[in-house]
Design a protein around this motif. Sequence first.
Motif, PDB file in Angstrom:
ATOM      1  N   LEU A 130       0.835  -1.205   0.000  1.00 28.13           N
ATOM      2  CA  LEU A 130       0.000   0.000   0.000  1.00 28.13           C
ATOM      3  C   LEU A 130       0.868   1.252   0.000  1.00 28.13           C
ATOM      4  O   LEU A 130       0.605   2.217  -0.725  1.00 28.13           O
ATOM      5  CB  LEU A 130      -0.910   0.007   1.226  1.00 28.13           C
ATOM      6  CG  LEU A 130      -2.086  -0.975   1.251  1.00 28.13           C
ATOM      7  CD1 LEU A 130      -2.689  -1.021   2.648  1.00 28.13           C
ATOM      8  CD2 LEU A 130      -3.144  -0.575   0.235  1.00 28.13           C
ATOM      9  N   LYS A 131       1.914   1.222   0.825  1.00 30.99           N
ATOM     10  CA  LYS A 131       2.769   2.395   0.975  1.00 30.99           C
ATOM     11  C   LYS A 131       3.587   2.644  -0.294  1.00 30.99           C
ATOM     12  O   LYS A 131       3.869   3.802  -0.649  1.00 30.99           O
ATOM     13  CB  LYS A 131       3.669   2.234   2.203  1.00 30.99           C
ATOM     14  CG  LYS A 131       2.888   2.297   3.509  1.00 30.99           C
ATOM     15  CD  LYS A 131       3.803   2.304   4.721  1.00 30.99           C
ATOM     16  CE  LYS A 131       2.978   2.442   5.990  1.00 30.99           C
ATOM     17  NZ  LYS A 131       2.238   3.739   6.029  1.00 30.99           N
ATOM     18  N   GLN A 132       3.984   1.589  -1.000  1.00 28.30           N
ATOM     19  CA  GLN A 132       4.727   1.780  -2.237  1.00 28.30           C
ATOM     20  C   GLN A 132       3.862   2.418  -3.315  1.00 28.30           C
ATOM     21  O   GLN A 132       4.311   3.325  -4.035  1.00 28.30           O
ATOM     22  CB  GLN A 132       5.282   0.442  -2.729  1.00 28.30           C
ATOM     23  CG  GLN A 132       6.437  -0.067  -1.892  1.00 28.30           C
ATOM     24  CD  GLN A 132       7.072  -1.309  -2.483  1.00 28.30           C
ATOM     25  OE1 GLN A 132       6.839  -1.658  -3.632  1.00 28.30           O
ATOM     26  NE2 GLN A 132       7.880  -1.989  -1.678  1.00 28.30           N
ATOM     27  N   VAL A 133       2.619   1.940  -3.449  1.00 27.41           N
ATOM     28  CA  VAL A 133       1.719   2.528  -4.442  1.00 27.41           C
ATOM     29  C   VAL A 133       1.465   3.996  -4.119  1.00 27.41           C
ATOM     30  O   VAL A 133       1.512   4.867  -5.004  1.00 27.41           O
ATOM     31  CB  VAL A 133       0.393   1.751  -4.494  1.00 27.41           C
ATOM     32  CG1 VAL A 133      -0.556   2.399  -5.495  1.00 27.41           C
ATOM     33  CG2 VAL A 133       0.624   0.297  -4.874  1.00 27.41           C
ATOM     34  N   ARG A 134       1.197   4.284  -2.839  1.00 24.77           N
ATOM     35  CA  ARG A 134       0.946   5.673  -2.437  1.00 24.77           C
ATOM     36  C   ARG A 134       2.172   6.540  -2.711  1.00 24.77           C
ATOM     37  O   ARG A 134       2.052   7.661  -3.226  1.00 24.77           O
ATOM     38  CB  ARG A 134       0.579   5.750  -0.961  1.00 24.77           C
ATOM     39  CG  ARG A 134       0.375   7.197  -0.477  1.00 24.77           C
ATOM     40  CD  ARG A 134       0.215   7.283   1.020  1.00 24.77           C
ATOM     41  NE  ARG A 134       1.338   6.701   1.738  1.00 24.77           N
ATOM     42  CZ  ARG A 134       2.528   7.266   1.883  1.00 24.77           C
ATOM     43  NH1 ARG A 134       2.768   8.451   1.332  1.00 24.77           N
ATOM     44  NH2 ARG A 134       3.478   6.664   2.555  1.00 24.77           N
ATOM     45  N   ALA A 135       3.361   6.027  -2.386  1.00 29.35           N
ATOM     46  CA  ALA A 135       4.576   6.820  -2.577  1.00 29.35           C
ATOM     47  C   ALA A 135       4.768   7.178  -4.044  1.00 29.35           C
ATOM     48  O   ALA A 135       5.102   8.321  -4.380  1.00 29.35           O
ATOM     49  CB  ALA A 135       5.791   6.047  -2.054  1.00 29.35           C
ATOM     50  N   TYR A 136       4.553   6.223  -4.938  1.00 28.14           N
ATOM     51  CA  TYR A 136       4.756   6.516  -6.357  1.00 28.14           C
ATOM     52  C   TYR A 136       3.739   7.538  -6.868  1.00 28.14           C
ATOM     53  O   TYR A 136       4.083   8.461  -7.614  1.00 28.14           O
ATOM     54  CB  TYR A 136       4.662   5.252  -7.208  1.00 28.14           C
ATOM     55  CG  TYR A 136       4.892   5.554  -8.672  1.00 28.14           C
ATOM     56  CD1 TYR A 136       6.174   5.760  -9.159  1.00 28.14           C
ATOM     57  CD2 TYR A 136       3.816   5.705  -9.550  1.00 28.14           C
ATOM     58  CE1 TYR A 136       6.382   6.100 -10.494  1.00 28.14           C
ATOM     59  CE2 TYR A 136       4.016   6.039 -10.875  1.00 28.14           C
ATOM     60  CZ  TYR A 136       5.303   6.236 -11.343  1.00 28.14           C
ATOM     61  OH  TYR A 136       5.505   6.584 -12.664  1.00 28.14           O
ATOM     62  N   LEU A 137       2.489   7.391  -6.461  1.00 27.21           N
ATOM     63  CA  LEU A 137       1.431   8.211  -7.031  1.00 27.21           C
ATOM     64  C   LEU A 137       1.252   9.566  -6.354  1.00 27.21           C
ATOM     65  O   LEU A 137       0.589  10.449  -6.903  1.00 27.21           O
ATOM     66  CB  LEU A 137       0.099   7.452  -6.995  1.00 27.21           C
ATOM     67  CG  LEU A 137       0.019   6.266  -7.961  1.00 27.21           C
ATOM     68  CD1 LEU A 137      -1.222   5.440  -7.685  1.00 27.21           C
ATOM     69  CD2 LEU A 137       0.031   6.737  -9.412  1.00 27.21           C
TER      70      LEU A 137
END
Length: 282
Positions: A130-137
Motif C-alpha cells: 500500500l505504501k509503495q503505491v501511495r509513494a509513487y502516485l
Amino acid sequence: MGQQVQGEDRLRSVWWPALSDGLRRAGAPEGLLTEPDVAIGFYGDLFRPPGQLLAAGDPPYTARDVDGGFEQELLAAWWREAAQRDPEVAPPDADDTLVATPRSVQAALRALSGSRFFADVALRLVVADLKQVRAYLTDEPTRERVRARVMARIGPDTRVVVAHSLGSVVAYEALCALPGHGVRALVTIGSPLGIRNLVFDRLRPDPVWTCGKPLGEWPGGDALTWTNLAGTGDVVALVKDLRPVFGTRVRSALLSNGTHAHDATSYLTDELCGRAIAEGLA
C-alpha cells in the motif's frame, strides 16, 4: 510491488523462463527472443529503507501503520474485490467500506488474510505494498526517480515492454514521456491502471475529458499495440477491462491464473501473453 530486496538479475532469472514458455505456447519460432535480449527496468531498491540489510526483511508494519486517505481507500478497494472473487471472504459492512477507523483497517487486513489471493502474503507486506503505491502516485521525487529507472532501459532498439502490477503504471508513464519511441508492443499484466480516483485519475499526463468522460493518453504512436491481461482472481487488477478509460484500441483479455492470480510468471506463461510479445518482436 514488494520487490525491494530483489534486483535486475534476480528478476530476470525468474521472468526469463516464464517468458520463454509463453512464447512457446504461442507457437513463436525458437530464437525469436533470447535471454540477452531481455532487460529489467528495476526500481525496487528505491523503496528499501536506507541501511537495511538483506536479511533484515521488511519493516514490521501493523494495522496502525496504514495511513488515512489513499492507503485506507486502496485497502478498502482490495477488500471489496476480494469479497466479490472469493466466497470465503466476508464483504465489508457499510460502516467499514471506506476503512475509516483503525478498527476497520484491522478488519480489512484480517479479511484479506483469509482470502485465497492473500493467503501466502504476510499482512506487513500488504501494508508495505500500500505504501509503495501511495509513494509513487503522491510523492513526485519518488515518482521521478522510479520512472527514470524504467525510461533508461527503453532504448532505440526496444520493441516490447512487458509491465506487471505497479510497474504497468510506471511503464505507461515512461512511454508517454518518451515521444517518438520505437516500442511496438506494450503488454500490461496484473495492472491497476484502470482504478478510478486512486490510480487512473493521478496518472501523468493527466487524462483528458472527452464527451463527458475521461480518456487516458495513448502511450505511443499509431503503430503501438497495447495488450492488457487481467487474471479473473487478481485483486490488484480489479478493473479488468481498460478500454473504457484508454480507448478501444487496447486489447483486453481475462486469464485464469489459478491460486497465484497476481504472480507475474502466471501471466507470462499464458499463450495470449506470448502471442502479444511475439507480435511485437516479429
